[in-house]
Scaffold this motif. Sequence first.
Motif: not given
Length: 232
Positions: A183-212
């Motif tokens: 799984a790979d993702g790209n994350f963007v923040m402005a200050g302390d707030r999220w602008v973009e979160l792009q995460v894609t699982a490639e082989t198996a779905p992600l768990s909440d714990a893995q994503f966190d």
Amino acid sequence: MRRDRRAPNELRPFSVEQGIQPQAYSSLLIKTGNTQVICAVNLEEKVPPFLEDASMGWITAEYSILPGATSSRYRRETGARSGRSMEIQRLIGRSLRMMVDLGAVEGYTLRVDCDVLNADGGTRTASITGGALAVKAAIARMAAESRLPALPGIQPLAAVSAGLVEGRVLLDLDYSEDSQADADGNFVMAGDRWVELQVTAETAPLSDAQFDTIKSFAAQGISELRSLWGRV
């Protein structure tokens, strides 16, 4: 241990060199590991047609990879942009527009060119971080030249990649890691707030714990990248 002996939550070495293109309104070279991107801003005293009756300015971006940036020659895009390039430059542009109130740059377009000199993973996130620094420098110059009535508030914007490789969460993937990521993702923040979160699982779905965990690694990395704001 990773190939370059980094800890899982460790960024690659990063730096910026300003004034790399003296004829641009502002420019810099950003390096993150072996990835290198020139980010240059050109200032236009006009706005796109859809903003002609609005009291605001505009920030937009273009992205390209130079032919010698990859292990085999990257074909130059002389006609229509590839879908990948279009998606990336839209991501860069909408991210950069989050760093400043566009009303503060009324009547101007800041056109940001991000050209990849060397690609070893994370080119889009390096382009966002470098592009934001170049925009910051351009706005400071605009204020110094009295093009703006005052220096507007600017949010420190940065981006980083993070993902899951062989069951381990890793920050700031290089190409060898990204090419085999579960799984790979790209994350963007402005200050302390999220602008973009792009995460894609490639082989198996992600768990909440893995994503966190991936997200927390990204937030930590972005916090470290914001140290560049004191250098530009």
